[in-house]
Design a protein around this motif. Sequence first.
Motif, PDB file in Angstrom:
ATOM      1  N   PRO A 146       0.834  -1.208   0.000  1.00 47.47           N
ATOM      2  CA  PRO A 146       0.000   0.000   0.000  1.00 47.47           C
ATOM      3  C   PRO A 146       0.863   1.249   0.000  1.00 47.47           C
ATOM      4  CG  PRO A 146       0.057  -0.970   2.189  1.00 47.47           C
ATOM      5  CD  PRO A 146       0.763  -1.940   1.279  1.00 47.47           C
ATOM      6  N   THR A 147       0.343   2.301  -0.559  1.00 46.91           N
ATOM      7  CA  THR A 147       1.032   3.584  -0.562  1.00 46.91           C
ATOM      8  C   THR A 147       0.631   4.396   0.672  1.00 46.91           C
ATOM      9  OG1 THR A 147      -0.728   4.522  -1.922  1.00 46.91           O
ATOM     10  CG2 THR A 147       1.226   3.691  -3.069  1.00 46.91           C
ATOM     11  N   ARG A 148       1.414   5.406   0.953  1.00 49.17           N
ATOM     12  CA  ARG A 148       1.125   6.288   2.068  1.00 49.17           C
ATOM     13  C   ARG A 148      -0.020   7.231   1.697  1.00 49.17           C
ATOM     14  NH1 ARG A 148       5.264  10.949   4.296  1.00 49.17           N
ATOM     15  NH2 ARG A 148       4.891  10.685   6.528  1.00 49.17           N
ATOM     16  N   GLU A 149      -0.707   7.742   2.701  1.00 47.33           N
ATOM     17  CA  GLU A 149      -1.781   8.711   2.460  1.00 47.33           C
ATOM     18  C   GLU A 149      -1.236   9.907   1.679  1.00 47.33           C
ATOM     19  OE1 GLU A 149      -4.956  11.456   5.028  1.00 47.33           O
ATOM     20  OE2 GLU A 149      -3.673   9.976   6.027  1.00 47.33           O
ATOM     21  N   ILE A 150      -2.001  10.372   0.711  1.00 51.99           N
ATOM     22  CA  ILE A 150      -1.535  11.439  -0.167  1.00 51.99           C
ATOM     23  C   ILE A 150      -1.282  12.716   0.629  1.00 51.99           C
ATOM     24  CG2 ILE A 150      -3.853  12.242  -0.771  1.00 51.99           C
ATOM     25  CD1 ILE A 150      -2.748  12.638  -3.650  1.00 51.99           C
ATOM     26  N   ALA A 151      -0.163  13.387   0.299  1.00 52.31           N
ATOM     27  CA  ALA A 151       0.209  14.620   0.988  1.00 52.31           C
ATOM     28  C   ALA A 151      -0.190  15.826   0.146  1.00 52.31           C
ATOM     29  CB  ALA A 151       1.708  14.638   1.260  1.00 52.31           C
TER      30      ALA A 151
END
Length: 448
Positions: free
Chosen positions: A429-434
Amino acid sequence: MPDDHASSVSSALDTDIIPLGERALRSVLDHVIAVGDEAETTYLEVKSTLDMSSKAAAAKIAKFLLGSANRRPSQATRHLHGYAVLVIGAQKGGAPGVSRGTEAHELEDRLRPYLGPQFPAFEFGRIGVDSEHEVLFVIAQPPEDGQSIFPCHKGFQGSDRRDSLEDGAIYVRGTSNTRPARSGEVLALVERARGGGKPPINLEVEVLGPICRIDHVEEVLESLLDYEEEQFSKQPGPTKDLLVSTSFWPASSVFTDPGPLSAQEREKVLVAWRSRKAEHIAKGREHFLGVGLPGTGIRVVSRDRFVAKPHLVMTFHGCELLDHLHSDDADFEEAVEPVVRTQDPFQANFGYSALRPLSRDYPVSWSNRGEDAEVVLTPESFRPNVPWMSDQDDYVLLSRDPDASSVKISWILTEDGNDAVTTGELRLPTREIADAADLFKSVFLSEG
């Protein structure tokens, strides 16, 4: 069996440890200091002193490694997970050590003529005694079924016949010494070689740190460049009201003081700066994300298998890699190129943060290939069941699609001296969008 006798005299040593790392080696050293030469077994040898620069020392170490490599795996794995250790600079009652300064790569060069080109890698450890002396540890790898016999490749005649080496001889570990193999032991090694190829590699690969997502970076940087142009076009020194009108609050000192330029010179400088706007955005983006986003590393564990000189290529599909920079390297003018850079008469206009102090044999390299990111790991080895980890300050890993909730990662592993290729795949999974604007403010415009 010789190992049973060894157990009776070395019960104080926990032989279920892996003799790697200072804590494990110190327990081996404490055992040698406690019992002296009685500690010597099929998996442990002791030299109270050696002149590490001498040919005799190289021959003695080579003899130990040859004997350790010519062990039967089923017997070797009973103690120290199959490893064997040579302790240099210790004896019963103390550890005087040997002179400091022995380097692993120099020792390898001196041993290679005796061991031959196909000999397995060995480990090298040290524990300091004082400012001038240290105890050295030469650690042989566990033998494996399918390995060939390892003969001596060069002769040496020492002052003591027991230290001599014969070209072509096969040495094995006895109860407490290394000696020429007997006929039955040679046949046993032939059977070891017939035991098939190396067992398959079972690799566990883990990504340490986030796969980042961020959107509208170019738009944020473009708006800041537009603001830089606006300030340059006006008289130097923007007022507070002008700063309030923008969504960013940079200190006035970060914007350019154009100095005594004529109107014609100012226009010429501005035209040149505008022509490189795309380049300014690309360079600013690299610096901004390098200092603003956390780094990523890789953790690898080889289950029950030593991997010699691995070459692991990891592909992060649909991702981008950027050099990770320390937060102290954050420089507004590197992110937002001024029309005219401020000049410090006592400092050259050079970005020292761009210098990466990586040694020639650094085991991690990274690059972008098309739409994918590639990380190549080339450590000296992957030890059985011992995690190998790269640093988390090498690079930033970024998903090219800010809407991607996960990315695919594939890897290919090859091993020195092994034609087999091992592959694997995982999805993370990717990190929450910044938010690019918020991140820029926190990195470059926050107070304190």
